[in-house]
Scaffold this motif. Sequence first.
Motif, PDB file in Angstrom:
ATOM      1  N   LEU A   1     -29.861  28.176  -1.796  1.00 11.98           N
ATOM      2  CA  LEU A   1     -29.715  27.214  -2.237  1.00 11.98           C
ATOM      3  C   LEU A   1     -30.129  25.708  -1.750  1.00 11.98           C
ATOM      4  O   LEU A   1     -30.792  24.859  -2.260  1.00 11.98           O
ATOM      5  CB  LEU A   1     -27.695  27.114  -2.517  1.00 11.98           C
ATOM      6  CG  LEU A   1     -27.786  28.320  -3.370  1.00 11.98           C
ATOM      7  CD1 LEU A   1     -26.022  28.329  -3.176  1.00 11.98           C
ATOM      8  CD2 LEU A   1     -27.748  27.836  -4.623  1.00 11.98           C
ATOM      9  N   ALA A   2     -30.292  25.780  -0.644  1.00 14.94           N
ATOM     10  CA  ALA A   2     -30.686  23.878   0.184  1.00 14.94           C
ATOM     11  C   ALA A   2     -32.087  23.975  -0.168  1.00 14.94           C
ATOM     12  O   ALA A   2     -32.365  22.823   0.279  1.00 14.94           O
ATOM     13  CB  ALA A   2     -30.288  24.802   1.583  1.00 14.94           C
ATOM     14  N   ARG A   3     -32.902  24.917  -0.168  1.00 15.10           N
ATOM     15  CA  ARG A   3     -34.409  25.217   0.087  1.00 15.10           C
ATOM     16  C   ARG A   3     -34.591  24.419  -1.836  1.00 15.10           C
ATOM     17  O   ARG A   3     -35.816  24.292  -2.548  1.00 15.10           O
ATOM     18  CB  ARG A   3     -35.194  26.039  -0.278  1.00 15.10           C
ATOM     19  CG  ARG A   3     -34.650  26.970   1.350  1.00 15.10           C
ATOM     20  CD  ARG A   3     -35.484  27.355   1.770  1.00 15.10           C
ATOM     21  NE  ARG A   3     -35.513  27.363   3.582  1.00 15.10           N
ATOM     22  CZ  ARG A   3     -36.405  28.534   4.130  1.00 15.10           C
ATOM     23  NH1 ARG A   3     -37.386  29.152   3.937  1.00 15.10           N
ATOM     24  NH2 ARG A   3     -36.203  28.398   5.730  1.00 15.10           N
ATOM     25  N   ILE A   4     -33.356  24.654  -2.632  1.00 15.74           N
ATOM     26  CA  ILE A   4     -33.765  24.757  -3.921  1.00 15.74           C
ATOM     27  C   ILE A   4     -32.874  22.783  -4.184  1.00 15.74           C
ATOM     28  O   ILE A   4     -33.330  22.500  -5.118  1.00 15.74           O
ATOM     29  CB  ILE A   4     -32.617  25.860  -4.889  1.00 15.74           C
ATOM     30  CG1 ILE A   4     -33.179  26.641  -4.949  1.00 15.74           C
ATOM     31  CG2 ILE A   4     -32.024  25.087  -6.625  1.00 15.74           C
ATOM     32  CD1 ILE A   4     -34.567  26.959  -6.196  1.00 15.74           C
ATOM     33  N   ALA A   5     -31.979  23.272  -3.613  1.00 17.57           N
ATOM     34  CA  ALA A   5     -31.713  21.364  -3.504  1.00 17.57           C
ATOM     35  C   ALA A   5     -32.733  20.271  -3.896  1.00 17.57           C
ATOM     36  O   ALA A   5     -33.994  19.951  -2.888  1.00 17.57           O
ATOM     37  CB  ALA A   5     -30.685  21.046  -2.330  1.00 17.57           C
TER      38      ALA A   5
END
Length: 665
Positions: free
Chosen positions: A608-612
Amino acid sequence: MGENVQTSAYGSWPSPIDAALAAAHDGRPEWLGFVGDEVWWTEPRPTEGGRRTLVRRHADGTEESVLPAPWNVRSRVIEYGGHPWAGAVVAGEPLVVFVHFADQRLYRYEPGGEPRPLTPVSPVGGGLRWAEPQLRSELGEVWCVLEEFTGDGPTDVRRVLAAVPLDGSAVQDRDAVRELTDDRHRFVTGPRISSDGSRAAWLAWDHPRMPWDGTELVVAEVLGGTLREPRTVAGGPEESIAQADWAPDGRLLYASDRTGWWNLYRDGEQLCPREEEFGGALWKLGHRWFAPLDNGLIAVVHGTGSTALGILDPETGELVDAAGPWTEFAPTLAVHGERIVAVGASPRTAYEVVELDTLPHARTTSRGGAPIGRARVIGAEHDDPVDPVHYPEPQIRVFTGPDGRDIHAHVYPPHHPGYRAPGDELPPYVVWAHGGPTGHAPLVLDLSIAYFTSRGIGVAEVNYGGSTGYGREYRNRLREQWGVVDVEDCAAVALALADEDTADRDRLAVRGGSAGGWTAAASLTTTDVYACGTIVYPILDLAGWGTGETHDFESQYLESLVGPLAEVPGRYTERSPVEHADRVTAPFLLLQGLDDVICPPAQCERFLARIAGRQVPHAYLAFEGEGHGFRRADTMIRALEAELSLYAQVFGLNPPGVPTLELTR
C-alpha cells in the motif's frame, strides 16, 4: 424459462443468499473419530467468534456440542494445525483429550466435568503445541506430536513425538513430558501403532522439502512404552508418502506417489495401480485418505480432480465406491469394526458426516460394481437455507493453456430462477485462484460462490498447474514457476471464457486468498486481463516472506516454488507484486487479518505504501482478531459485501441492498 422470469442486467438480480447466510454456513465438520461406538467430530461456529466445537453423536442420533464457548478445539502445530482431539471409553464413560486454541494446551475432559489441563505453559516463543493425540490408557498417557519453541523467532522450533501423563502431573512440570523420539527430523506426524502394539509408524521430512515433495516413512519397535531403533523403510527426497497405517495382520500400508500418483501400497506392493490419487497434500497433521477395517478391507478416499469414498479389497485390487451424491470427500476418515465415517459434499450439498456400513463378511462385490453396504448422512446434515434452485450449476471444464497444456477448472455461470439478462449482454466473471498453492478447488456447494452467481456474476475456479488431484507431473508444473504458470493459467481461462462469449471481456476480475492472493496480485501487476481484483491475506513480497516473515512450516517453500534464494535472488524481486506496485492500474480490494502469522500484515502495508499517490482506486480492510483464514461471521459478511461493492463500482452493476465500499486513490 417460465412466464414470470424478469429481464434485468447482470449483477442487479435480487438474491436470497446474503452475506450473513454465506458466513453462517462457512466451514465444515472435520477430524472425525470414534469414542466407543459413538462418532465425534469438530465443527465450526462462525457466529461464536469462529471457534471449533466438539460434537458428539449419541446412539439415538442426536447431536450435542460437548464444549461450550469459549472452548475452541483447534491445534496450531505447523500453524495449519492437525487432529486436535482423541477419545475412548474408559470404565464405561467417555474420556477425551483435546487441544484448546487459545493457549494450545492439552486438556482432559469427561462429560459432566470441566476440562482440566494436562500440559504446562511455556513462556518461550510460541510455547508448547500439540497435535494428533492418541490415548494410551494402558500406559496412563496420551501420545502426541509436540511442537516446542526454543526462542522468539518463528523458526526457533523443534518437533518430536512425546507422551503426556493423563494424571495431570505435567501441568507444572515440562520434564514430566516424556519424549519418544529425538528431533533429528524437522517435521513428524503422529505415530500409528500396530494392532498388537509392537510397532509404530510415522512420517518425517526436513527443510527445504514440503511433504508433497518428499517424506520418509519411519518404523520403530514399541518396547515398554518406548520407541526403539527407528528406521526409514520407504520414501525419500522425490517420493511423497502422504499417510501410513497398519493392516490388522500387521502389514504396513502407505500411500506413495513413486509412480507419479499417490497409490496405496502394502509392504511395498502396489495394491490398486491407477492414475488416480489415494492421498493428497499433507497441510494438516492427521489427514487420512485411507483406513484399514478389521475384516481386511480398506476404506479409501480417491479420485482424479474430485474424490469418491470407496472400499478396496487388497487381495484382489477390486475397488467399489459408495453410492450417493457426493463429489468430494475431505481427508478425514474413521473406522470402527465394519463401520466407516467420512465427510462428503457435492455441488448441491455442503460437507456432511457420512457413514458407510459394510457387509460384515463380504470381501468383494458383484462384478457389476454394486456398492458394499449403504451410505447415509448421520451428522451435520445439509439443510437448504434457501430454495436450491438458487444454487449455481457448475460445469467441469478443461481449457488449453500456453504450450497446449491442460488447465482444469469449474465454471459457475450466473444463475437465478426468476431473472435473466438482456439478450445482448455478456456477464461479468470473477476468476478464483485457490490457496496453497499446492491444493485444489473442490467441486462442492459454496454459498460464497452462490452469493455472486445468484446476482448475475459468474465465477470460474481454476485448478491451475501446481494443483493437487491430477498427479505429480501436474503438481510439479509450478516448481520454480510460481507467479508464472498460475498467472498464465488463470488468464487463459478468463480469456477463453471471453472468446467463447461466456464472459464479458471488459468485465473480468481475479480474486484469491493466501497463495491465491499472491496469484491475484501477480495477475494485476503482470497482465491486463482483469478490470479489478480482490486480494485476500496475500503473499506480496517473496524476499521478505522467504527470510523470516512467515512461519516455520512454509519458511522454505519458496525454494521449490521460485528457486533457491541464494542462487536466484533476482527472481524473488522480479516476481514480487510489492516490487511492481507501479504497474497496478486496476482497482483492487485488499483484505487482511491483523493476527496472521502466515501472511503477515506487514506485506500489505508495504504494498500500500508503494501504491500511495498513484491514483489507483483501492480499499484496505484489516480485521482485528483474525488470522490466516477468516472465521468470524462479522468479518466474512464485511468481506463479501465489500468484494461485491468493488465489482459493482468497476463493472457498472447495481446490486440491491449492498453497502458501498469507499475506494481511495
